[in-house]
Design an enzyme around this catalytic site. Structure first.
Site, mmCIF file in Angstrom:
data_model
loop_
_atom_site.group_PDB
_atom_site.id
_atom_site.type_symbol
_atom_site.label_atom_id
_atom_site.label_comp_id
_atom_site.label_asym_id
_atom_site.label_seq_id
_atom_site.Cartn_x
_atom_site.Cartn_y
_atom_site.Cartn_z
ATOM 1 N N HIS A 298 0.854 -1.188 0.000
ATOM 2 C CA HIS A 298 0.000 0.000 0.000
ATOM 3 C C HIS A 298 0.881 1.225 0.000
ATOM 4 C CE1 HIS A 298 1.034 -0.830 4.149
ATOM 5 N NE2 HIS A 298 0.247 -1.897 4.176
ATOM 6 N N HIS B 235 4.690 1.555 7.222
ATOM 7 C CA HIS B 235 4.584 1.026 8.592
ATOM 8 C C HIS B 235 5.925 1.222 9.294
ATOM 9 C CE1 HIS B 235 0.828 -1.051 7.868
ATOM 10 N NE2 HIS B 235 1.338 -1.976 7.083
ATOM 11 N N CYS C 146 2.843 -1.320 15.754
ATOM 12 C CA CYS C 146 2.908 -0.811 14.384
ATOM 13 C C CYS C 146 2.339 0.602 14.347
ATOM 14 C CB CYS C 146 2.126 -1.721 13.436
ATOM 15 S SG CYS C 146 2.112 -1.098 11.739
#
Ligand code: MN
Length: 153
Positions: free
Chosen positions: A67, A71, A119
């Protein structure tokens, strides 16, 4: 302080936090994953970010996806392996992993213990893309990645 404000302090016990719900990893029925839970620890609108805690049971794994959002991950407990781009890495408690934009990634709990990680992510983010069969075939040309995706490293 209003009733809607989160508490200043949440006590932790065994990687669960007071008042934090243990959620399914994701609601997307298309995505393949196994034995993983999600807790949203912080979602402060003033920061435009979220800090989540994911926990993968032994033998479990996160979705293979990519995406535009990135992260930043801190391994909080256990050990395992991750794929980031074309790199398979052994990961252990306190390691940091940065997943760049549009980069295939997956986390696997390959040890005997749960793999737990924090995360950090954008609050507003694009929907993950899943690999096509061609994408998977491309990744699997690398034997180390093929072994990782089969769960045998
Ligand atoms: Mn992701």
């Amino acid at each position: 302080m209003t009733a809607a404000d989160p508490p200043v302090h949440r006590k932790a016990k065994s990687y669960r936090w007071d008042g934090v719900e243990v959620l399914p990893y994701k609601e997307d029925a298309r995505a393949l994953f196994k034995s993983i839970t999600r807790q949203v620890l912080f979602a402060d609108p003033a920061q435009e970010s979220e800090l989540r805690y994911f926990e993968v049971a032994p033998g479990g794994f996160s979705t293979l996806e990519r995406h535009e959002h990135t992260h930043n991950v801190l391994i909080l407990r256990g050990s395992g392996h991750c794929l980031v781009g074309h790199e398979v890495r052994e990961i252990a408690t306190n390691d940091l992993i940065a997943v760049p934009a549009m980069t295939w990634h997956q986390f696997r709990a390959t040890g005997q213990e749960p793999l737990g990680f924090l995360c950090m992510v954008n609050a507003t983010r694009d929907k993950p893309q899943l690999p096509t069969p061609d994408d998977v075939a491309g990744l699997e040309r690398d034997k180390r990645i093929a072994d990782f995706l089969r769960g045998s490293r």
